[in-house]
Design a protein around this motif. Structure first.
Motif, PDB file in Angstrom:
ATOM      1  N   GLY A  53      32.813   8.912  46.140  1.00  0.00           N
ATOM      2  CA  GLY A  53      32.989   7.968  47.228  1.00  0.00           C
ATOM      3  C   GLY A  53      32.423   8.519  48.510  1.00  0.00           C
ATOM      4  O   GLY A  53      32.582   9.687  48.844  1.00  0.00           O
ATOM      5  N   GLN A  54      31.794   7.606  49.197  1.00  0.00           N
ATOM      6  CA  GLN A  54      31.152   7.984  50.433  1.00  0.00           C
ATOM      7  C   GLN A  54      32.171   8.058  51.551  1.00  0.00           C
ATOM      8  O   GLN A  54      33.012   7.173  51.692  1.00  0.00           O
ATOM      9  N   GLU A  55      32.069   9.093  52.323  1.00  0.00           N
ATOM     10  CA  GLU A  55      32.981   9.222  53.451  1.00  0.00           C
ATOM     11  C   GLU A  55      32.649   8.182  54.508  1.00  0.00           C
ATOM     12  O   GLU A  55      31.495   7.965  54.831  1.00  0.00           O
ATOM     13  N   GLN A  56      33.681   7.536  55.024  1.00  0.00           N
ATOM     14  CA  GLN A  56      33.476   6.612  56.133  1.00  0.00           C
ATOM     15  C   GLN A  56      34.003   7.302  57.384  1.00  0.00           C
ATOM     16  O   GLN A  56      35.144   7.729  57.410  1.00  0.00           O
ATOM     17  N   LYS A  57      33.168   7.388  58.383  1.00  0.00           N
ATOM     18  CA  LYS A  57      33.628   8.025  59.624  1.00  0.00           C
ATOM     19  C   LYS A  57      34.703   7.156  60.265  1.00  0.00           C
ATOM     20  O   LYS A  57      34.786   5.969  59.995  1.00  0.00           O
ATOM     21  N   HIS A  58      35.468   7.719  61.128  1.00  0.00           N
ATOM     22  CA  HIS A  58      36.531   7.008  61.844  1.00  0.00           C
ATOM     23  C   HIS A  58      37.471   6.311  60.870  1.00  0.00           C
ATOM     24  O   HIS A  58      37.747   5.133  60.998  1.00  0.00           O
ATOM     25  N   ASN A  59      37.880   6.970  59.867  1.00  0.00           N
ATOM     26  CA  ASN A  59      38.684   6.301  58.849  1.00  0.00           C
ATOM     27  C   ASN A  59      39.758   7.272  58.371  1.00  0.00           C
ATOM     28  O   ASN A  59      39.458   8.292  57.769  1.00  0.00           O
ATOM     29  N   GLY A  60      41.001   6.929  58.642  1.00  0.00           N
ATOM     30  CA  GLY A  60      42.117   7.810  58.344  1.00  0.00           C
ATOM     31  C   GLY A  60      42.217   8.214  56.883  1.00  0.00           C
ATOM     32  O   GLY A  60      42.689   9.292  56.554  1.00  0.00           O
ATOM     33  N   ILE A  61      41.744   7.350  55.991  1.00  0.00           N
ATOM     34  CA  ILE A  61      41.856   7.605  54.559  1.00  0.00           C
ATOM     35  C   ILE A  61      41.104   8.860  54.157  1.00  0.00           C
ATOM     36  O   ILE A  61      41.491   9.576  53.248  1.00  0.00           O
ATOM     37  N   ASN A  62      40.026   9.091  54.874  1.00  0.00           N
ATOM     38  CA  ASN A  62      39.165  10.193  54.540  1.00  0.00           C
ATOM     39  C   ASN A  62      39.872  11.514  54.348  1.00  0.00           C
ATOM     40  O   ASN A  62      39.707  12.187  53.349  1.00  0.00           O
ATOM     41  N   GLY A  63      40.658  11.868  55.343  1.00  0.00           N
ATOM     42  CA  GLY A  63      41.389  13.121  55.299  1.00  0.00           C
ATOM     43  C   GLY A  63      42.237  13.174  54.040  1.00  0.00           C
ATOM     44  O   GLY A  63      42.353  14.220  53.402  1.00  0.00           O
ATOM     45  N   HIS A  64      42.771  12.055  53.668  1.00  0.00           N
ATOM     46  CA  HIS A  64      43.656  11.985  52.516  1.00  0.00           C
ATOM     47  C   HIS A  64      42.941  12.426  51.237  1.00  0.00           C
ATOM     48  O   HIS A  64      43.453  13.223  50.455  1.00  0.00           O
ATOM     49  N   PHE A  65      41.753  11.926  51.030  1.00  0.00           N
ATOM     50  CA  PHE A  65      41.051  12.270  49.791  1.00  0.00           C
ATOM     51  C   PHE A  65      40.486  13.691  49.832  1.00  0.00           C
ATOM     52  O   PHE A  65      40.364  14.341  48.801  1.00  0.00           O
ATOM     53  N   GLN A  66      40.176  14.153  51.027  1.00  0.00           N
ATOM     54  CA  GLN A  66      39.752  15.548  51.164  1.00  0.00           C
ATOM     55  C   GLN A  66      40.903  16.458  50.737  1.00  0.00           C
ATOM     56  O   GLN A  66      40.729  17.436  50.002  1.00  0.00           O
ATOM     57  N   HIS A  67      42.084  16.091  51.186  1.00  0.00           N
ATOM     58  CA  HIS A  67      43.287  16.827  50.867  1.00  0.00           C
ATOM     59  C   HIS A  67      43.524  16.814  49.346  1.00  0.00           C
ATOM     60  O   HIS A  67      43.814  17.845  48.730  1.00  0.00           O
TER      61      HIS A  67
END
Ligand code: GLC
Length: 490
Positions: A334-348
């Motif tokens: 999945g492509q990271e979307q900037k300015h998107n809180g979900i991102n950190g979640h999947f990185q975690h």
């Protein structure tokens, strides 16, 4: 016919999502039918330049009126896997397109307003007179407005078809854009029956402008067209669509089968077709190797797409753990979307699952790798909250990968449940669930795992049904040509 596509994306040079695939695939099909197609794009610094052949300046001195001055642009020409593409490069301090990303800047609305204006200036200056200009999404919503209001004398006979791929992003901005583009007359354009947003008083809504001014408006499936008109899926534009219902309809997207074809795919180690489907498992092995997953007799589930709320990421998260608990394997690309809180979640989550031999999270989109994931997976989950078309399940089916999707938008028109519904057996091609809670996707996944494990022959029929369905651009291109003809003679 001579058709010019004006778009923010074209696969594979500049692609953030399905829009890029559509611009490429539709143009390709129209050309196969003997029509002349040219694609106008911004010249992004971060494009995949290795996919542009013979790039060279084609127009050195394009002067685009902007505020009370002009911006000097160079227009480049190059072939993108055979498609004729023109790239607009402005030379100004704003550095509109010479940035790292395509989207996600505070001045996006101005960047694309400039792009629309430059595209029209380019048509005017180069003497090109397409019968139809086909533009896409909010980024080009102002194009029909500018064409009608400012370029009618020069480009009199051009008709505009405007396709909306995502109502969620409408490009709302301040009236400054009216000064920048020299439309001026703020009160006039801010009226509710022109560009004034219905809910944000005083805001200019470029997508609404596109709907009001274009000769025909489409979205990317019949079901989504109905959802947008009658439901709340148009994110505030429902009223406007209703008003213009006579020039609004759905055209289901196609898939470019020259690009997405497991028989000829250069990005997978073991090409295969419906008659050699057992070779698909060689690709599954390759995918496991690539992502360092262990070898085991278990179903492999994939998610491919943007990591974005729209896609139902909480259900993707859930599907991942359900799959692992059921003894399966899970791959996410999945492509990271900037300015998107979900991102950190999947990185975690990625860090958390780092040593798990049954899962891999790839938090970037890589076109070549997407081919291998689709070829290697058994199942693909697409639990979107809304989905105008949903190209990934169509691509997956072409690769014999069985989709597990939420019944929304275009996926209602393309994925038919194995166990429920009124479709003939040979059209049933996946698993469908209705709700957005965990239980809904659970029960669909459970049914899918059950078939995979206990009835492999039946699972194979499901794969074959998907592979045999025709989701090429053949039919959609007919449909667009009908629309083009219709607006040309109006
Ligand atoms: C957008 C939509 C998606 C559609 C694609 C191409 O990304 O969200 O559903 O398939 O555009 O039209």
């Amino acid at each position: 016919m001579f058709i010019v596509m004006v778009a923010p994306e074209c696969a594979p040079v500049a692609k953030a999502g399905g829009l890029g695939d559509v611009v490429f695939g539709l143009s390709h099909e129209l050309e196969i039918r003997g029509h002349a197609v040219e694609i106008v794009l911004p010249k992004y610094a971060g494009m995949r330049y290795e996919d542009v052949w013979d790039l060279q300046p084609s127009h050195h001195d394009l002067w685009v009126p902007w505020y009370d001055g002009t911006v000097h642009c160079t227009v480049w020409f190059g072939y993108v896997h055979g498609r004729k593409c023109f790239f607009i490069e402005p030379h100004s301090q704003d550095n509109f397109f010479g940035r790292e990303r395509m989207y996600g800047y505070d001045d996006d609305a101005l960047r694309y307003a400039f792009f629309c204006k430059a595209a029209l200036e380019y048509l005017a200056a180069s003497g090109k007179r397409p019968e139809v200009v086909h533009c896409h999404d909010w980024h080009t919503g102002l194009l029909p407005v500018l064409l009608y209001e400012q370029y009618a004398q020069v480009l009199g006979d051009q008709r505009v078809c405007y396709t909306i791929h995502n109502f969620c992003h409408q490009g709302l901005t301040s009236p400054e854009v009216l000064w920048a583009t020299r439309l001026g007359r703020v009160d006039h354009f801010l009226a509710q029956d022109r560009l004034g947003d219905d809910t944000h008083h005083g805001a200019v809504n470029p997508m609404k402008g596109g709907v009001v001014y274009a000769n025909f408006v489409t979205t990317v499936s019949d079901t989504h067209a109905a959802e947008a008109r009658y439901g709340d899926s148009a994110c505030g534009l429902g009223h406007t669509l209703h008003r213009y219902q006579d020039k609004f309809g759905g055209v289901l997207n196609g898939v470019d089968y020259d690009v997405w074809n497991p028989e000829t795919d250069p990005y997978i180690p073991a090409p295969y077709s419906a008659s050699t489907i057992e070779r698909k498992y060689l690709n599954k092995e390759a995918l496991r190797e690539r992502f360092m997953l262990r070898k085991s007799w278990s179903p492999l589930v994939a998610y491919v797409g943007r990591v974005d709320e729209q896609k139902g990421m909480h259900l993707v998260h859930h599907a991942l753990f359900r799959t692992l608990a059921a003894g399966g394997q899970f791959v996410l690309m999945g492509q990271e979307q900037k300015h998107n809180g979900i991102n950190g979640h999947f990185q975690h989550l990625k860090d958390h699952l780092n040593n798990n031999p049954d899962s891999h999270l790839e938090l970037s989109y890589q076109e070549e790798l997407a081919h291998l994931v689709l070829a290697g997976a058994d199942l693909l989950v697409v639990p979107s909250l809304f989905e105008p078309c949903g190209l990934i399940p169509l691509m997956a089916m072409r690769y014999g990968t069985v989709p597990v999707v939420r019944a929304t938008g275009g996926m209602r028109d393309t994925v038919f449940d194995r166990d429920h519904g009124e479709h003939a057996d040979d059209r049933r091609n996946g698993y469908v669930f209705q709700h957005t809670d965990n239980q809904a996707i659970d029960s669909a996944l459970q049914r899918a795992f059950g078939l995979w494990t206990d009835y492999p022959e039946d699972f194979r029929s499901l794969m074959l049904n998907g592979m045999r369905a025709d989701h090429s651009w053949h039919r959609p291109a007919d449909h667009y040509l009908d629309i083009y003809e219709h607006i040309r003679h109006k």
